[in-house]
Design a protein around this motif. Structure first.
Motif, mmCIF file in Angstrom:
data_model
loop_
_atom_site.group_PDB
_atom_site.id
_atom_site.type_symbol
_atom_site.label_atom_id
_atom_site.label_comp_id
_atom_site.label_asym_id
_atom_site.label_seq_id
_atom_site.Cartn_x
_atom_site.Cartn_y
_atom_site.Cartn_z
ATOM 1 N N UNK A 189 12.201 -5.460 2.270
ATOM 2 C CA UNK A 189 12.114 -4.677 1.050
ATOM 3 C C UNK A 189 12.793 -3.325 1.221
ATOM 4 N N UNK A 190 13.198 -2.745 0.111
ATOM 5 C CA UNK A 190 13.715 -1.383 0.086
ATOM 6 C C UNK A 190 13.447 -0.802 -1.300
ATOM 7 N N UNK A 191 12.745 0.327 -1.345
ATOM 8 C CA UNK A 191 12.423 0.952 -2.628
ATOM 9 C C UNK A 191 12.992 2.367 -2.759
ATOM 10 N N UNK A 192 13.667 2.853 -1.720
ATOM 11 C CA UNK A 192 14.231 4.190 -1.776
ATOM 12 C C UNK A 192 15.323 4.293 -2.837
ATOM 13 N N UNK A 220 10.960 3.394 1.905
ATOM 14 C CA UNK A 220 9.707 3.685 1.211
ATOM 15 C C UNK A 220 8.869 2.418 1.036
ATOM 16 N N UNK A 221 7.565 2.553 1.210
ATOM 17 C CA UNK A 221 6.649 1.487 0.831
ATOM 18 C C UNK A 221 6.483 1.513 -0.681
ATOM 19 N N UNK A 222 5.974 0.420 -1.241
ATOM 20 C CA UNK A 222 5.826 0.339 -2.694
ATOM 21 C C UNK A 222 4.919 1.453 -3.223
ATOM 22 N N UNK A 223 3.785 1.681 -2.563
ATOM 23 C CA UNK A 223 2.877 2.726 -3.024
ATOM 24 C C UNK A 223 3.473 4.110 -2.902
ATOM 25 N N UNK A 267 8.117 -2.488 -13.424
ATOM 26 C CA UNK A 267 8.604 -3.866 -13.542
ATOM 27 C C UNK A 267 9.575 -4.204 -12.427
ATOM 28 N N UNK A 268 10.419 -3.249 -12.050
ATOM 29 C CA UNK A 268 11.374 -3.479 -10.966
ATOM 30 C C UNK A 268 10.646 -3.727 -9.647
ATOM 31 N N UNK A 269 9.613 -2.932 -9.358
ATOM 32 C CA UNK A 269 8.837 -3.106 -8.129
ATOM 33 C C UNK A 269 8.133 -4.458 -8.131
ATOM 34 N N UNK A 314 0.840 -1.194 0.000
ATOM 35 C CA UNK A 314 0.000 0.000 0.000
ATOM 36 C C UNK A 314 0.870 1.237 0.000
ATOM 37 N N UNK A 315 0.227 2.386 0.136
ATOM 38 C CA UNK A 315 0.965 3.639 0.133
ATOM 39 C C UNK A 315 1.890 3.801 1.317
ATOM 40 N N UNK A 316 1.547 3.195 2.442
ATOM 41 C CA UNK A 316 2.355 3.369 3.640
ATOM 42 C C UNK A 316 3.005 2.106 4.156
#
Length: 356
Positions: A225-228, A177-180, A255-257, A151-153
């Protein structure tokens, strides 16, 4: 105010509890009524358009919108269900996590109804609501399953037993960062409108997901996970080449996410010998995520459960669904001292902090 009703209505049963659920954790006011895992009525009001000009949710605006929207949503849900207050058996409300002022608005409404109608009150964890939303579409969860909440958070991999009675075990969470949240930030970098998830997805549909080899963080490093770093990689690429084709950037980022989310989720199922994966939360509405998850689960012999897009985003029926499970399990209700917990950790479906 935009009020829309849920389409999957059903006839009420006889002996199971009828639970009214209230969701006000962020920018959507949701009221839903559930009876034994079946949706009777639902209404949703969104203040998203009011936040769009700021590029994100403004807590004060969200709280004011909840005040304006709650009564119409309650009325709509009750009319759809064709029931009266006396036919409601319990009230469930999101008490955390979320925006403090938004949560307090929903709690005040729930307490008022519980007191006026003399009904038991359940404080529900918002993320458990997302998991329970899937039961409204696919029925009860198996004895053991793994849930990917996106989700966003929040972005988490969870080991689940009985949602109403067992502790929830975190296998991995996002470190930043979360995925959203990453979708929202990348949308801003690309000049796409808020909210970022749908706008990036629409742009990605016209792009090449293999155009740019963005990094896949923490693959092979457990279930966190890490999206930053991915977000930063997009920012650097856009800064270096402002003329990049936006759909290609969007598709490559998406695609990466999706690659990281699905690989880790399937790996968690295999590592723990679990045959059911449940993907929930706002990002679960993403078509590419659903497509890749379906393919990888099929290849691994894992049953995939994803609720329809309307049940992925915040809504009242998901909170009612948790209340339904708690009531059926004989969980003691909360008192009127129930308070908001904006940063409530997810350890159980019930979220019942009390004020001093």
């Amino acid at each position: 105010m935009i009020v829309c009703s849920c389409t999957s209505l059903a006839i009420r049963g006889g002996d199971v509890a009828v639970v009214l659920g209230i969701e006000t954790s962020c920018d959507e006011t949701g009221v839903g009524i559930v009876d034994g895992g079946r949706i009777l009525g639902a209404a949703l009001a969104s203040s998203m358009e009011e936040h769009a000009r700021y590029g994100g949710v403004v807590p004060e605006i969200a709280a004011r919108a909840h005040l304006e929207s709650f009564a119409p949503c309650l009325r709509t849900a009750m009319e759809q269900a064709q029931i009266k207050p006396g036919e409601i058996d319990a009230i469930a409300v999101t008490s955390g996590p979320g925006l403090a002022t938004a949560l307090q608005t929903g709690l005040a409404a729930a307490k008022s109804l519980a007191l006026a109608w003399d009904k038991p009150l359940y404080g529900v964890h918002h993320l458990a609501g997302h998991v329970a939303a899937d039961t409204l579409e696919h029925g009860p969860l198996p004895a053991r399953s793994i849930a990917l909440i996106v989700s966003g958070g929040h972005t988490s991999l969870l080991l689940l037993g009985d949602l109403a009675t067992d502790p929830i075990v975190h296998l991995g969470d996002t470190r930043d960062d979360a995925a959203g949240e990453a979708f929202d930030k990348v949308a801003r970098l690309l000049g796409l409108p808020y909210p970022g998830g749908p706008s990036v997805s629409r742009a990605a549909a016209e792009g090449d997901p293999d155009a740019i080899a963005f990094p896949r963080a923490m693959l092979g490093q457990g279930f966190g996970f890490s999206f930053s770093g991915l977000k930063s990689a997009v920012a650097r690429r856009v800064e270096q080449d402002p003329g990049l084709h936006v759909p290609d950037v969007a598709a490559s980022f998406q695609e990466a996410v999706v690659d990281v989310l699905t690989r880790k989720a399937v790996a968690a199922c295999v590592a723990h010998g679990i045959g059911t994966l449940v993907i929930v939360g706002g990002v679960a509405a993403n078509a590419r995520l659903r497509e890749v998850a379906a393919g990888r689960c099929a290849a691994a012999g894992i049953t995939l459960r994803v609720p329809p897009p309307a049940l992925c985003t915040d809504n009242g029926v998901m909170i009612a669904a948790v209340g339904d499970l708690l009531a059926a399990a004989g969980h003691p209700p909360a008192t009127l001292g129930l308070s908001a917990d904006p940063s409530a950790p997810l350890t159980r479906a019930v979220c019942a902090p009390t004020s001093a």
